[in-house]
Design an enzyme around this catalytic site. Structure first.
Site, PDB file in Angstrom:
ATOM      1  N   ASN A  67      48.060  55.514  26.601  1.00 59.85           N
ATOM      2  CA  ASN A  67      46.852  55.083  25.883  1.00 59.85           C
ATOM      3  C   ASN A  67      45.590  55.450  26.635  1.00 59.85           C
ATOM      4  OD1 ASN A  67      44.914  52.613  26.615  1.00 59.85           O
ATOM      5  ND2 ASN A  67      46.867  52.321  27.694  1.00 59.85           N
ATOM      6  N   CYS A 127      41.325  50.834  35.829  1.00 58.62           N
ATOM      7  CA  CYS A 127      41.588  51.564  34.576  1.00 58.62           C
ATOM      8  C   CYS A 127      41.489  53.066  34.833  1.00 58.62           C
ATOM      9  CB  CYS A 127      40.604  51.161  33.487  1.00 58.62           C
ATOM     10  SG  CYS A 127      40.928  52.048  31.957  1.00 58.62           S
ATOM     11  N   THR A 191      48.023  50.769  34.303  1.00 60.37           N
ATOM     12  CA  THR A 191      48.759  51.973  33.907  1.00 60.37           C
ATOM     13  C   THR A 191      48.582  53.069  34.965  1.00 60.37           C
ATOM     14  OG1 THR A 191      46.816  52.653  32.658  1.00 60.37           O
ATOM     15  CG2 THR A 191      48.571  51.564  31.427  1.00 60.37           C
TER      16      THR A 191
HETATM   17  C1  FMN Z   1      46.785  49.726  24.649  1.00 58.97           C
HETATM   18  C2  FMN Z   1      46.584  49.222  26.040  1.00 58.97           C
HETATM   19  C3  FMN Z   1      45.353  48.664  26.393  1.00 58.97           C
HETATM   20  C4  FMN Z   1      45.156  48.170  27.689  1.00 58.97           C
HETATM   21  N1  FMN Z   1      43.944  47.619  28.012  1.00 58.97           N
HETATM   22  C5  FMN Z   1      43.756  47.092  29.268  1.00 58.97           C
HETATM   23  C6  FMN Z   1      42.541  46.445  29.615  1.00 58.97           C
HETATM   24  O1  FMN Z   1      41.624  46.283  28.811  1.00 58.97           O
HETATM   25  N2  FMN Z   1      42.417  45.973  30.893  1.00 58.97           N
HETATM   26  C7  FMN Z   1      43.418  46.072  31.839  1.00 58.97           C
HETATM   27  O2  FMN Z   1      43.250  45.608  32.972  1.00 58.97           O
HETATM   28  N3  FMN Z   1      44.599  46.673  31.517  1.00 58.97           N
HETATM   29  C8  FMN Z   1      44.786  47.180  30.277  1.00 58.97           C
HETATM   30  N4  FMN Z   1      45.992  47.756  29.945  1.00 58.97           N
HETATM   31  C9  FMN Z   1      47.072  47.800  30.971  1.00 58.97           C
HETATM   32  C10 FMN Z   1      48.043  46.630  30.800  1.00 58.97           C
HETATM   33  O3  FMN Z   1      47.406  45.378  30.962  1.00 58.97           O
HETATM   34  C11 FMN Z   1      49.221  46.746  31.805  1.00 58.97           C
HETATM   35  O4  FMN Z   1      48.711  46.658  33.119  1.00 58.97           O
HETATM   36  C12 FMN Z   1      49.986  48.064  31.652  1.00 58.97           C
HETATM   37  O5  FMN Z   1      50.091  48.423  30.285  1.00 58.97           O
HETATM   38  C13 FMN Z   1      51.393  48.001  32.262  1.00 58.97           C
HETATM   39  O6  FMN Z   1      52.183  46.989  31.640  1.00 58.97           O
HETATM   40  P1  FMN Z   1      53.205  47.288  30.420  1.00 58.97           P
HETATM   41  O7  FMN Z   1      54.073  48.432  30.843  1.00 58.97           O
HETATM   42  O8  FMN Z   1      53.931  45.991  30.249  1.00 58.97           O
HETATM   43  O9  FMN Z   1      52.371  47.632  29.234  1.00 58.97           O
HETATM   44  C14 FMN Z   1      46.208  48.259  28.656  1.00 58.97           C
HETATM   45  C15 FMN Z   1      47.459  48.818  28.288  1.00 58.97           C
HETATM   46  C16 FMN Z   1      47.654  49.293  27.006  1.00 58.97           C
HETATM   47  C17 FMN Z   1      49.009  49.871  26.656  1.00 58.97           C
END
Ligand code: FMN
Length: 303
Positions: A67, A127, A191
């Protein structure tokens, strides 16, 4: 069995909605608690509203999610009533995620957000998708981490959690810098940078070209980060990245996490993923005769 105390707050279970996933309004965040998570994290909130990047901003396969949403959010003034709404609907703890372009601005957003009934602030310095606007993420520099941690801490009335990046090769050093500057906890990880190409059009798939990889492919990377951080600091960790099943969440706890962030699993297992993960954790614990999560926290560190 799954009740977890994190910085003096009790979570009914250790699964926390990760920032930016499903919940952007107070009502939708409360709905995620109804779907089984023990606490929630808001989308990252900035001083001013942001529209985010152009579409397409996301894509997924069975193995990973990519993303580049671009931190779209309504700005801190509009976020305050949403947090109040959440508080009126749910008793679960809420973590407000904030981000900014400078250390001073981080302090300003922290001060504003503390006017709402939040339990913690998560400081998003990691980010990978907004480099064109903000330059290198602060999460790659111990000096920047110290400066931001100190200012946010001085402006906050609640404990602060620093969210780190798996792109920093020496993430444990970053965690140590945050701890030394006064951070109360660490979230690991955001990410990791990635890019996918559509071979027919011969172009990157996302409009922003690069994005952040999450979902199953991130799990071993996140586990290594949490493992290294646990060995280096005393403050608690929210282990996040690629957790899709109860077994993944148990592995995060064994690496050293106190709470477990879950985001992309909602794409793979729908919004009921939280309750499913919690049930699977309980089932594993019953089978293995594990009485509490404290029994297995950091267990992977023993020889
Ligand atoms: C669509 C999307 C939007 C995200 N927006 C944010 C955000 O606004 N702030 C943030 O700290 N992390 C953001 N993340 C990262 C997630 O909070 C998380 O750290 C990352 O996706 C890894 O976890 P997961 O594999 O369970 O998704 C976002 C991830 C995704 C997929």
């Amino acid at each position: 069995m799954l009740h977890t105390t994190f910085l003096n707050k009790t979570f009914s279970n250790p699964i926390v909605l990760a920032s930016g996933i499903l919940g952007v309004t107070g009502a939708s965040l409360a709905h995620m608690v109804e779907n089984g998570c023990g606490g929630v994290t808001t989308k990252s909130i900035s001083l001013e509203p942001r529209p985010g990047h152009k579409n397409p901003t996301m894509m997924g396969t069975d193995d990973y999610f990519l993303n580049a949403v671009g931190l779209s959010n309504p700005g801190v003034a509009n976020a305050l009533p949403e947090i109040a709404k959440f508080h009126s609907l749910s008793t679960a703890p809420i973590i407000a995620s904030i981000f900014a372009g400078t250390a001073d601005e981080f302090g300003e957003v922290a001060e504003h957000i503390c006017a709402s009934p939040i339990d913690f602030i998560e400081v998003n310095i990691s980010c990978p998708n907004v480099g064109k606007e903000f330059g290198t993420p602060f999460a790659y520099s111990t000096t920047a981490i110290e400066a931001i941690t100190k200012i946010v801490k001085s402006k906050s009335t609640v404990p602060i959690i620093i969210k780190l990046s798996p792109n920093a090769w020496n993430i444990a050093e970053m965690a140590k810098a945050a701890e030394a500057a006064g951070a109360d906890a660490i979230t690991a990880v955001n990410t990791i940078s990635g890019l996918m190409i559509d071979i027919e059009s011969r172009r990157p798939i996302l409009a922003n070209k690069q994005g952040g990889v999450s979902g199953p492919a991130l799990l071993p990377i996140a586990l290594k980060c949490v493992y290294d951080i646990y060995a280096s600091v005393k403050i608690p960790i929210i282990g996040t990245g690629g957790v899709t099943t109860g077994r993944d969440a148990i592995a995060m706890i064994m690496a050293g996490a106190t709470l477990v962030g879950v985001g992309s699993a909602a794409y793979y297992r729908e919004k009921t993923c939280f309750a499913k993960i919690v049930a699977e954790m309980a089932e594993f614990m019953q089978t293995e005769n594990i009485k509490s999560l404290a029994e297995i926290r950091g267990a992977a560190h023993t020889n």
